[in-house]
Design a protein around this motif. Structure first.
Motif, PDB file in Angstrom:
ATOM      1  N   PHE A  76       0.833  -1.203   0.000  1.00 23.81           N
ATOM      2  CA  PHE A  76       0.000   0.000   0.000  1.00 23.81           C
ATOM      3  C   PHE A  76       0.871   1.258   0.000  1.00 23.81           C
ATOM      4  O   PHE A  76       0.565   2.244  -0.685  1.00 23.81           O
ATOM      5  CB  PHE A  76      -0.909  -0.023   1.221  1.00 23.81           C
ATOM      6  N   GLY A  77       1.985   1.242   0.744  1.00 29.70           N
ATOM      7  CA  GLY A  77       2.876   2.387   0.799  1.00 29.70           C
ATOM      8  C   GLY A  77       3.560   2.656  -0.533  1.00 29.70           C
ATOM      9  O   GLY A  77       3.708   3.813  -0.939  1.00 29.70           O
ATOM     10  N   CYS A  78       3.985   1.598  -1.222  1.00 30.43           N
ATOM     11  CA  CYS A  78       4.584   1.768  -2.555  1.00 30.43           C
ATOM     12  C   CYS A  78       3.586   2.383  -3.532  1.00 30.43           C
ATOM     13  O   CYS A  78       3.933   3.277  -4.313  1.00 30.43           O
ATOM     14  CB  CYS A  78       5.075   0.424  -3.074  1.00 30.43           C
ATOM     15  N   PHE A  79       2.353   1.920  -3.487  1.00 31.40           N
ATOM     16  CA  PHE A  79       1.315   2.462  -4.374  1.00 31.40           C
ATOM     17  C   PHE A  79       1.062   3.941  -4.085  1.00 31.40           C
ATOM     18  O   PHE A  79       0.956   4.760  -4.999  1.00 31.40           O
ATOM     19  CB  PHE A  79       0.022   1.654  -4.191  1.00 31.40           C
ATOM     20  N   GLY A  80       0.983   4.284  -2.787  1.00 36.02           N
ATOM     21  CA  GLY A  80       0.747   5.675  -2.426  1.00 36.02           C
ATOM     22  C   GLY A  80       1.904   6.575  -2.810  1.00 36.02           C
ATOM     23  O   GLY A  80       1.701   7.718  -3.246  1.00 36.02           O
ATOM     24  N   ALA A  81       3.142   6.080  -2.689  1.00 30.65           N
ATOM     25  CA  ALA A  81       4.308   6.884  -3.064  1.00 30.65           C
ATOM     26  C   ALA A  81       4.355   7.121  -4.567  1.00 30.65           C
ATOM     27  O   ALA A  81       4.680   8.220  -5.025  1.00 30.65           O
ATOM     28  CB  ALA A  81       5.583   6.200  -2.585  1.00 30.65           C
ATOM     29  N   LEU A  82       4.038   6.100  -5.350  1.00 30.06           N
ATOM     30  CA  LEU A  82       4.040   6.253  -6.805  1.00 30.06           C
ATOM     31  C   LEU A  82       2.936   7.200  -7.270  1.00 30.06           C
ATOM     32  O   LEU A  82       3.124   7.976  -8.216  1.00 30.06           O
ATOM     33  CB  LEU A  82       3.886   4.885  -7.473  1.00 30.06           C
ATOM     34  N   ARG A  83       1.792   7.146  -6.621  1.00 31.54           N
ATOM     35  CA  ARG A  83       0.680   8.028  -6.968  1.00 31.54           C
ATOM     36  C   ARG A  83       0.869   9.443  -6.438  1.00 31.54           C
ATOM     37  O   ARG A  83       0.168  10.362  -6.859  1.00 31.54           O
ATOM     38  CB  ARG A  83      -0.639   7.452  -6.423  1.00 31.54           C
ATOM     39  N   GLU A  84       1.793   9.623  -5.506  1.00 38.91           N
ATOM     40  CA  GLU A  84       2.031  10.913  -4.856  1.00 38.91           C
ATOM     41  C   GLU A  84       0.748  11.458  -4.238  1.00 38.91           C
ATOM     42  O   GLU A  84       0.431  12.638  -4.336  1.00 38.91           O
ATOM     43  CB  GLU A  84       2.629  11.919  -5.848  1.00 38.91           C
ATOM     44  N   SER A  85       0.024  10.550  -3.577  1.00 33.33           N
ATOM     45  CA  SER A  85      -1.233  10.915  -2.939  1.00 33.33           C
ATOM     46  C   SER A  85      -0.991  11.187  -1.455  1.00 33.33           C
ATOM     47  O   SER A  85      -0.508  10.314  -0.723  1.00 33.33           O
ATOM     48  CB  SER A  85      -2.262   9.786  -3.106  1.00 33.33           C
ATOM     49  N   THR A  86      -1.324  12.398  -1.031  1.00 33.08           N
ATOM     50  CA  THR A  86      -1.131  12.766   0.372  1.00 33.08           C
ATOM     51  C   THR A  86      -1.978  11.899   1.290  1.00 33.08           C
ATOM     52  O   THR A  86      -1.513  11.436   2.338  1.00 33.08           O
ATOM     53  CB  THR A  86      -1.490  14.243   0.575  1.00 33.08           C
ATOM     54  N   MET A  87      -3.220  11.636   0.923  1.00 30.92           N
ATOM     55  CA  MET A  87      -4.117  10.853   1.768  1.00 30.92           C
ATOM     56  C   MET A  87      -3.609   9.417   1.915  1.00 30.92           C
ATOM     57  O   MET A  87      -3.549   8.873   3.024  1.00 30.92           O
ATOM     58  CB  MET A  87      -5.524  10.850   1.181  1.00 30.92           C
ATOM     59  N   LEU A  88      -3.218   8.783   0.793  1.00 38.82           N
ATOM     60  CA  LEU A  88      -2.756   7.399   0.842  1.00 38.82           C
ATOM     61  C   LEU A  88      -1.483   7.274   1.681  1.00 38.82           C
ATOM     62  O   LEU A  88      -1.334   6.330   2.461  1.00 38.82           O
ATOM     63  CB  LEU A  88      -2.504   6.883  -0.573  1.00 38.82           C
ATOM     64  N   ILE A  89      -0.591   8.233   1.562  1.00 36.56           N
ATOM     65  CA  ILE A  89       0.668   8.164   2.300  1.00 36.56           C
ATOM     66  C   ILE A  89       0.430   8.398   3.790  1.00 36.56           C
ATOM     67  O   ILE A  89       1.055   7.756   4.638  1.00 36.56           O
ATOM     68  CB  ILE A  89       1.669   9.178   1.733  1.00 36.56           C
ATOM     69  N   ASN A  90      -0.480   9.307   4.134  1.00 32.69           N
ATOM     70  CA  ASN A  90      -0.799   9.518   5.550  1.00 32.69           C
ATOM     71  C   ASN A  90      -1.443   8.274   6.158  1.00 32.69           C
ATOM     72  O   ASN A  90      -1.132   7.891   7.298  1.00 32.69           O
ATOM     73  CB  ASN A  90      -1.730  10.719   5.707  1.00 32.69           C
ATOM     74  N   VAL A  91      -2.351   7.632   5.402  1.00 24.49           N
ATOM     75  CA  VAL A  91      -2.974   6.391   5.882  1.00 24.49           C
ATOM     76  C   VAL A  91      -1.907   5.311   6.054  1.00 24.49           C
ATOM     77  O   VAL A  91      -1.918   4.553   7.029  1.00 24.49           O
ATOM     78  CB  VAL A  91      -4.075   5.941   4.910  1.00 24.49           C
ATOM     79  N   TYR A  92      -0.987   5.251   5.095  1.00 26.74           N
ATOM     80  CA  TYR A  92       0.119   4.285   5.190  1.00 26.74           C
ATOM     81  C   TYR A  92       0.946   4.527   6.450  1.00 26.74           C
ATOM     82  O   TYR A  92       1.324   3.582   7.151  1.00 26.74           O
ATOM     83  CB  TYR A  92       0.987   4.404   3.940  1.00 26.74           C
ATOM     84  N   GLY A  93       1.259   5.790   6.734  1.00 26.76           N
ATOM     85  CA  GLY A  93       2.030   6.107   7.931  1.00 26.76           C
ATOM     86  C   GLY A  93       1.318   5.688   9.212  1.00 26.76           C
ATOM     87  O   GLY A  93       1.944   5.167  10.135  1.00 26.76           O
ATOM     88  N   VAL A  94       0.000   5.887   9.262  1.00 30.04           N
ATOM     89  CA  VAL A  94      -0.775   5.489  10.447  1.00 30.04           C
ATOM     90  C   VAL A  94      -0.769   3.970  10.598  1.00 30.04           C
ATOM     91  O   VAL A  94      -0.569   3.427  11.705  1.00 30.04           O
ATOM     92  CB  VAL A  94      -2.212   6.029  10.341  1.00 30.04           C
TER      93      VAL A  94
END
Length: 293
Positions: A76-94
């Motif tokens: 999930f974190g790799c996908f969020g980083a590639l998409r450069e999505s703030t929401m996905l990366i914050n969810v990944y961090g949590v």
């Protein structure tokens, strides 16, 4: 200011993004390792479950669960980083922070069990030897332990003297122990030639304590490495949010300087409309020179 330079922000965002992708790839490999370690320790504890309390089975099971969750979170974190999505990366961090808490819990549980191993094994192994001839489960567990660890009795082979029902009239100077204590048989008579002389307690303590230590150290190491992933995730989310805000501000400034509104129309002549093609004349225009009188 240099901090507001979009090129600096883009370079910083790419650096953190690729770092996060590399860290997540490492987490994928780590999750596989955690699953393998947890499964192996579960198998070891399962083989000696007669001598182990139920609460000892929780840390390896938790380690396997953490490995599975970490694999999903890393993807999930790799996908969020590639998409450069703030929401996905914050969810990944949590989510990564929650996995960190689970790993710390597994490590604490494994460390806490270390002090219980010796007394637990003395009681459970003594009970298993006591019911060796009346309980099939205890019989199989003791034989498996003595054959696998190449040992005999709890402290030494003499523990069997008062536990086995030796028929009367037998040589009292001879040591009577189960066949699982035998280290070698006579090829002709199939009688035991010599027995294991070491007790099983110390060897069992070593196996269980090393397994618990492996769970504790492995979970602790991975947990603190995950803190780097959490920091990188929130840094990347902050950088992406700042970069997008700066891009929006620069776009608004450019439109304002050109006299355009948000839709791209001029703000100076609201009555302005583009001429249709039908309104344009295609007839040639001729000029007449003025007549000279």
């Amino acid at each position: 200011m240099a901090a507001d330079n979009p090129y600096n922000l883009n370079a910083g965002m790419k650096c953190v993004k690729y770092m996060l992708i590399i860290i997540n790839f490492m987490f994928l490999l780590t999750s596989i390792l955690l699953i393998l370690v947890g499964t192996t320790i579960q198998t070891i504890f399962g083989d000696f479950k007669t001598f182990i309390y139920e609460n000892f089975l929780s840390p390896p099971a938790l380690l396997v669960a953490v490995g599975c969750i970490l694999m999903i979170v890393a993807t999930f974190g790799c996908f969020g980083a590639l998409r450069e999505s703030t929401m996905l990366i914050n969810v990944y961090g949590v989510f990564l922070l929650l996995v960190f808490i689970l790993e710390v819990a597994a490590a604490i549980a494994a460390f806490a069990l270390q002090g219980q191993i010796y007394n637990m094994l003395v009681r459970t192994m003594g009970s298993a030897l006591h019911f060796y001839e009346t309980d099939e489960a205890a019989h199989a567990a003791v034989d498996f332990m003595q054959e696998g660890l190449q040992c005999c009795g709890v402290f030494d082979p003499k523990d069997w003297d008062t536990l086995l029902n030796v028929p009367e009239g037998n040589d009292t100077s001879k040591l009577y122990v189960p066949n699982s204590c035998c280290a070698g048989f006579n090829d002709d008579s199939q009688e035991c030639v010599f027995y294991y002389t070491s007790g099983c307690l110390n060897r069992m303590v070593f196996v269980i304590s090393q397994s618990a230590t492996l769970i504790a150290t492995g979970a602790t190491t991975v947990a603190f490495v995950q803190l780097l992933g959490v920091v990188c995730a929130f840094m990347l989310a902050k950088t992406i949010r700042r970069t997008k805000s700066l891009r929006a501000a620069r776009k608004w400034q450019l439109q304002h300087s050109l006299g355009l509104d948000a839709s791209g129309k001029s703000v100076y002549d609201p009555q302005y409309t583009q001429l249709e093609k039908s309104e344009l004349t295609t007839e040639p225009i001729t000029y007449k020179s003025p007549s000279v009188n």
